[in-house]
Design a protein around this motif. Structure first.
Motif, PDB file in Angstrom:
ATOM      1  N   ASN A  54       7.019 -17.008  16.246  1.00  0.00           N
ATOM      2  CA  ASN A  54       7.316 -18.416  16.471  1.00  0.00           C
ATOM      3  C   ASN A  54       8.454 -18.449  17.479  1.00  0.00           C
ATOM      4  O   ASN A  54       9.562 -18.013  17.190  1.00  0.00           O
ATOM      5  CB  ASN A  54       7.723 -19.097  15.160  1.00  0.00           C
ATOM      6  CG  ASN A  54       7.964 -20.588  15.318  1.00  0.00           C
ATOM      7  OD1 ASN A  54       8.117 -21.099  16.423  1.00  0.00           O
ATOM      8  ND2 ASN A  54       8.008 -21.290  14.206  1.00  0.00           N
ATOM      9  N   ASP A  55       8.162 -18.950  18.672  1.00  0.00           N
ATOM     10  CA  ASP A  55       9.137 -18.969  19.775  1.00  0.00           C
ATOM     11  C   ASP A  55       9.745 -17.589  20.016  1.00  0.00           C
ATOM     12  O   ASP A  55      10.935 -17.446  20.255  1.00  0.00           O
ATOM     13  CB  ASP A  55      10.236 -20.003  19.516  1.00  0.00           C
ATOM     14  CG  ASP A  55       9.724 -21.431  19.676  1.00  0.00           C
ATOM     15  OD1 ASP A  55       8.766 -21.638  20.447  1.00  0.00           O
ATOM     16  OD2 ASP A  55      10.272 -22.325  19.018  1.00  0.00           O
ATOM     17  N   GLY A  56       8.922 -16.540  19.910  1.00  0.00           N
ATOM     18  CA  GLY A  56       9.344 -15.181  20.209  1.00  0.00           C
ATOM     19  C   GLY A  56       9.930 -14.401  19.046  1.00  0.00           C
ATOM     20  O   GLY A  56      10.113 -13.195  19.138  1.00  0.00           O
ATOM     21  N   PHE A  80       5.313 -22.261  10.706  1.00  0.00           N
ATOM     22  CA  PHE A  80       5.552 -23.227  11.780  1.00  0.00           C
ATOM     23  C   PHE A  80       5.921 -24.595  11.225  1.00  0.00           C
ATOM     24  O   PHE A  80       5.521 -25.624  11.752  1.00  0.00           O
ATOM     25  CB  PHE A  80       4.329 -23.315  12.697  1.00  0.00           C
ATOM     26  CG  PHE A  80       4.074 -22.027  13.424  1.00  0.00           C
ATOM     27  CD1 PHE A  80       4.764 -21.716  14.585  1.00  0.00           C
ATOM     28  CD2 PHE A  80       3.189 -21.099  12.916  1.00  0.00           C
ATOM     29  CE1 PHE A  80       4.560 -20.511  15.242  1.00  0.00           C
ATOM     30  CE2 PHE A  80       2.979 -19.886  13.557  1.00  0.00           C
ATOM     31  CZ  PHE A  80       3.666 -19.606  14.724  1.00  0.00           C
ATOM     32  N   ASP A  82       8.657 -26.104  11.437  1.00  0.00           N
ATOM     33  CA  ASP A  82       9.445 -26.835  12.433  1.00  0.00           C
ATOM     34  C   ASP A  82       8.782 -26.791  13.808  1.00  0.00           C
ATOM     35  O   ASP A  82       9.467 -26.817  14.826  1.00  0.00           O
ATOM     36  CB  ASP A  82      10.847 -26.240  12.526  1.00  0.00           C
ATOM     37  CG  ASP A  82      11.596 -26.340  11.216  1.00  0.00           C
ATOM     38  OD1 ASP A  82      11.346 -27.295  10.464  1.00  0.00           O
ATOM     39  OD2 ASP A  82      12.412 -25.449  10.944  1.00  0.00           O
ATOM     40  N   GLY A  84       7.047 -25.209  17.054  1.00  0.00           N
ATOM     41  CA  GLY A  84       7.263 -23.955  17.764  1.00  0.00           C
ATOM     42  C   GLY A  84       5.999 -23.484  18.446  1.00  0.00           C
ATOM     43  O   GLY A  84       4.921 -24.049  18.271  1.00  0.00           O
ATOM     44  N   VAL A  85       6.155 -22.457  19.266  1.00  0.00           N
ATOM     45  CA  VAL A  85       5.043 -21.876  20.019  1.00  0.00           C
ATOM     46  C   VAL A  85       4.623 -20.592  19.314  1.00  0.00           C
ATOM     47  O   VAL A  85       5.436 -19.679  19.151  1.00  0.00           O
ATOM     48  CB  VAL A  85       5.461 -21.580  21.473  1.00  0.00           C
ATOM     49  CG1 VAL A  85       4.332 -20.896  22.229  1.00  0.00           C
ATOM     50  CG2 VAL A  85       5.895 -22.858  22.167  1.00  0.00           C
ATOM     51  N   GLY A  86       3.373 -20.539  18.862  1.00  0.00           N
ATOM     52  CA  GLY A  86       2.901 -19.401  18.088  1.00  0.00           C
ATOM     53  C   GLY A  86       2.119 -18.389  18.895  1.00  0.00           C
ATOM     54  O   GLY A  86       1.339 -18.734  19.775  1.00  0.00           O
ATOM     55  N   ARG A  87       2.346 -17.135  18.547  1.00  0.00           N
ATOM     56  CA  ARG A  87       1.604 -16.029  19.136  1.00  0.00           C
ATOM     57  C   ARG A  87       1.316 -15.023  18.037  1.00  0.00           C
ATOM     58  O   ARG A  87       2.050 -14.941  17.051  1.00  0.00           O
ATOM     59  CB  ARG A  87       2.381 -15.367  20.274  1.00  0.00           C
ATOM     60  CG  ARG A  87       2.651 -16.323  21.432  1.00  0.00           C
ATOM     61  CD  ARG A  87       3.209 -15.635  22.646  1.00  0.00           C
ATOM     62  NE  ARG A  87       2.297 -14.738  23.316  1.00  0.00           N
ATOM     63  CZ  ARG A  87       1.294 -15.093  24.114  1.00  0.00           C
ATOM     64  NH1 ARG A  87       1.034 -16.350  24.329  1.00  0.00           N
ATOM     65  NH2 ARG A  87       0.535 -14.197  24.691  1.00  0.00           N
TER      66      ARG A  87
END
Length: 108
Positions: A54-56, A80, A82, A84-87
């Motif tokens: 999540n955000d790195g 997630f 809050d 965030g950007v997921g990977r």
């Protein structure tokens, strides 16, 4: 370095229909991995680690013995909460080396 596992190939993330995602990939092997007559031969035990970021930052880590994993909607809501950007990052285990290089993909 000849024992280092190769990064998984063809990593995909698709919806599971319930708000989660199915991650899948193809294992790779250093020797006899291109066998036309049968399945790919994997020298080490088939074992993969999945990191969810999540955000790195790593927010979840789990393992599987299959070249596929389900990242459920329940897991996602915790990881997630809050936004965030997921990977997702997938690595293969190699005896005598440890975790290999990761394949990485964005989560929807």
């Amino acid at each position: 370095m000849h024992h280092r596992p190769w990064r998984p190939a063809g990593l995909t993330a698709r919806s599971d229909g319930d708000g989660g995602q199915v991650l899948s990939w193809a294992p790779r092997a250093r020797l006899y991995g291109d066998n036309w007559e049968s399945e790919t031969a994997v020298g080490d035990a088939a074992r993969w680690r999945i990191d969810i970021l999540n955000d790195g930052a790593t927010v979840r880590t789990f393992e599987t013995l299959q070249p596929q994993a389900i990242y459920t909607a329940a897991m996602r809501s915790v990881d997630f909460a809050d936004a965030g950007v997921g990977r997702a990052r997938v690595r293969q285990w190699g005896e005598g080396f440890g975790w290999g290089q990761p394949a990485e993909i964005a989560l929807d």
